[in-house]
Design a protein around this motif. Structure first.
Motif, PDB file in Angstrom:
ATOM      1  N   PHE A  67      40.746 -10.507  -9.378  1.00 55.95           N
ATOM      2  CA  PHE A  67      39.810  -9.956  -8.387  1.00 55.95           C
ATOM      3  C   PHE A  67      38.502  -9.545  -9.048  1.00 55.95           C
ATOM      4  O   PHE A  67      37.416  -9.793  -8.519  1.00 55.95           O
ATOM      5  N   ILE A  68      38.599  -8.915 -10.237  1.00 58.00           N
ATOM      6  CA  ILE A  68      37.391  -8.504 -10.954  1.00 58.00           C
ATOM      7  C   ILE A  68      36.547  -9.713 -11.311  1.00 58.00           C
ATOM      8  O   ILE A  68      35.318  -9.696 -11.203  1.00 58.00           O
ATOM      9  N   SER A  69      37.210 -10.799 -11.725  1.00 62.29           N
ATOM     10  CA  SER A  69      36.484 -12.024 -12.061  1.00 62.29           C
ATOM     11  C   SER A  69      35.756 -12.572 -10.834  1.00 62.29           C
ATOM     12  O   SER A  69      34.580 -12.945 -10.909  1.00 62.29           O
ATOM     13  N   MET A  70      36.460 -12.619  -9.693  1.00 59.78           N
ATOM     14  CA  MET A  70      35.829 -13.130  -8.472  1.00 59.78           C
ATOM     15  C   MET A  70      34.697 -12.227  -8.010  1.00 59.78           C
ATOM     16  O   MET A  70      33.650 -12.689  -7.558  1.00 59.78           O
ATOM     17  N   ARG A  71      34.901 -10.921  -8.137  1.00 55.09           N
ATOM     18  CA  ARG A  71      33.870  -9.965  -7.718  1.00 55.09           C
ATOM     19  C   ARG A  71      32.612 -10.111  -8.564  1.00 55.09           C
ATOM     20  O   ARG A  71      31.490 -10.061  -8.059  1.00 55.09           O
ATOM     21  N   THR A  72      32.802 -10.310  -9.881  1.00 52.86           N
ATOM     22  CA  THR A  72      31.652 -10.485 -10.772  1.00 52.86           C
ATOM     23  C   THR A  72      30.883 -11.747 -10.427  1.00 52.86           C
ATOM     24  O   THR A  72      29.642 -11.745 -10.361  1.00 52.86           O
ATOM     25  N   LYS A  73      31.611 -12.842 -10.190  1.00 55.31           N
ATOM     26  CA  LYS A  73      30.957 -14.097  -9.839  1.00 55.31           C
ATOM     27  C   LYS A  73      30.212 -13.975  -8.509  1.00 55.31           C
ATOM     28  O   LYS A  73      29.105 -14.505  -8.345  1.00 55.31           O
ATOM     29  N   ALA A  74      30.809 -13.266  -7.546  1.00 52.38           N
ATOM     30  CA  ALA A  74      30.169 -13.093  -6.247  1.00 52.38           C
ATOM     31  C   ALA A  74      28.895 -12.264  -6.378  1.00 52.38           C
ATOM     32  O   ALA A  74      27.870 -12.568  -5.757  1.00 52.38           O
ATOM     33  N   ALA A  75      28.943 -11.217  -7.203  1.00 53.01           N
ATOM     34  CA  ALA A  75      27.772 -10.367  -7.394  1.00 53.01           C
ATOM     35  C   ALA A  75      26.640 -11.136  -8.064  1.00 53.01           C
ATOM     36  O   ALA A  75      25.469 -11.013  -7.688  1.00 53.01           O
ATOM     37  N   LEU A  76      26.983 -11.955  -9.043  1.00 55.07           N
ATOM     38  CA  LEU A  76      25.970 -12.758  -9.725  1.00 55.07           C
ATOM     39  C   LEU A  76      25.379 -13.803  -8.786  1.00 55.07           C
ATOM     40  O   LEU A  76      24.175 -14.072  -8.807  1.00 55.07           O
ATOM     41  N   GLY A  77      26.254 -14.380  -7.944  1.00 59.07           N
ATOM     42  CA  GLY A  77      25.765 -15.356  -6.988  1.00 59.07           C
ATOM     43  C   GLY A  77      24.820 -14.737  -5.981  1.00 59.07           C
ATOM     44  O   GLY A  77      23.783 -15.322  -5.625  1.00 59.07           O
ATOM     45  N   ALA A  78      25.145 -13.528  -5.503  1.00 56.00           N
ATOM     46  CA  ALA A  78      24.284 -12.833  -4.551  1.00 56.00           C
ATOM     47  C   ALA A  78      22.954 -12.465  -5.194  1.00 56.00           C
ATOM     48  O   ALA A  78      21.889 -12.568  -4.570  1.00 56.00           O
ATOM     49  N   ALA A  79      22.991 -12.043  -6.451  1.00 53.68           N
ATOM     50  CA  ALA A  79      21.757 -11.692  -7.155  1.00 53.68           C
ATOM     51  C   ALA A  79      20.864 -12.918  -7.331  1.00 53.68           C
ATOM     52  O   ALA A  79      19.639 -12.850  -7.160  1.00 53.68           O
ATOM     53  N   LYS A  80      21.486 -14.031  -7.656  1.00 60.65           N
ATOM     54  CA  LYS A  80      20.721 -15.270  -7.830  1.00 60.65           C
ATOM     55  C   LYS A  80      20.086 -15.702  -6.515  1.00 60.65           C
ATOM     56  O   LYS A  80      18.944 -16.179  -6.478  1.00 60.65           O
TER      57      LYS A  80
END
Length: 217
Positions: free
Chosen positions: A127-140
């Motif tokens: 979940f932490i891995s998915m959350r990090t990827k989602a946050a980076l995607g939203a920032a991008k």
């Protein structure tokens, strides 16, 4: 006489040379042997691995397990993730009738509880891995430039996480025995305050803060 085979693991050669991570594992194993193991007891052998927990092929662990199977000794690790980060690996090991597993940081946990803990820990990491990827995607998507700043932020986050983990280990000798004996989170918070031990930020303890410490342990 109860016999043990201890197994410690660090992920990098640098950690092995510096002792980073080993000191905490040594402390937890010693706490278990001094406070929870049968008396008398004997440590037959100690094994140290310098390898990622994601790797399934670990020669030192294989040696430790072979010795346990031949002698009937219990395999003693400081934490479950030192054995493996994969619940499938841990489950298979628990199904081995010739291997008895003991985790120092959870001295009274049985096989079922350890299996549940391993499964929950694996879910949390995913979940932490998915959350990090989602946050980076939203920032991008917002136009935030990732790269140098991202590396700095990740380093800062890792430093904060490491500090929190180190603090949790410092109060573990108080928190874990109380929790194992059935004390509530509020009772543990009151015990820490009564002992004059402040939180990582120098404040008073709450049940929520105690829970965070236990989660990190």
């Amino acid at each position: 006489m109860k016999q043990f085979v201890t197994y410690r693991r660090v992920s990098t050669a640098g950690q092995g040379r510096s002792g980073l991570g080993l000191e905490a594992q040594d402390r937890d194993i010693r706490l278990y042997l001094d406070n929870y193991a049968d008396v008398p007891h004997e440590v037959l052998a100690e094994f140290l691995e310098v390898q990622s927990g994601a790797d399934g092929d670990r020669p030192e662990l294989s040696k430790a397990l072979d010795l346990c199977r031949r002698t009937g000794a219990e395999l003693l690790v400081a934490k479950l993730d030192r054995l493996s980060r994969r619940v499938s690996f841990i489950a298979a090991l628990m199904d081995d009738p010739k291997v008895k597993l003991r985790v120092a940081s959870m001295p009274n946990a049985d096989k079922f509880q350890l299996h549940i803990y391993a499964a929950l820990a694996e879910q949390e990491r995913d979940f932490i891995s998915m959350r990090t990827k989602a946050a980076l995607g939203a920032a991008k998507a917002r136009g935030v430039k990732l790269g140098g700043n991202r590396d700095v932020l990740l380093q800062r986050a890792e430093a904060v996480r490491r500090d929190a983990q180190d603090f949790a280990r410092k109060v573990a000798p108080i928190v874990q025995p109380l929790r194992t004996s059935g004390a509530t989170l509020t009772t543990i918070a009151e015990a820490l305050d009564g002992a004059g031990i402040a939180t990582a930020r120098g404040g008073k303890w709450t049940a929520t803060q105690v829970k965070r410490v236990l989660d990190r342990l």
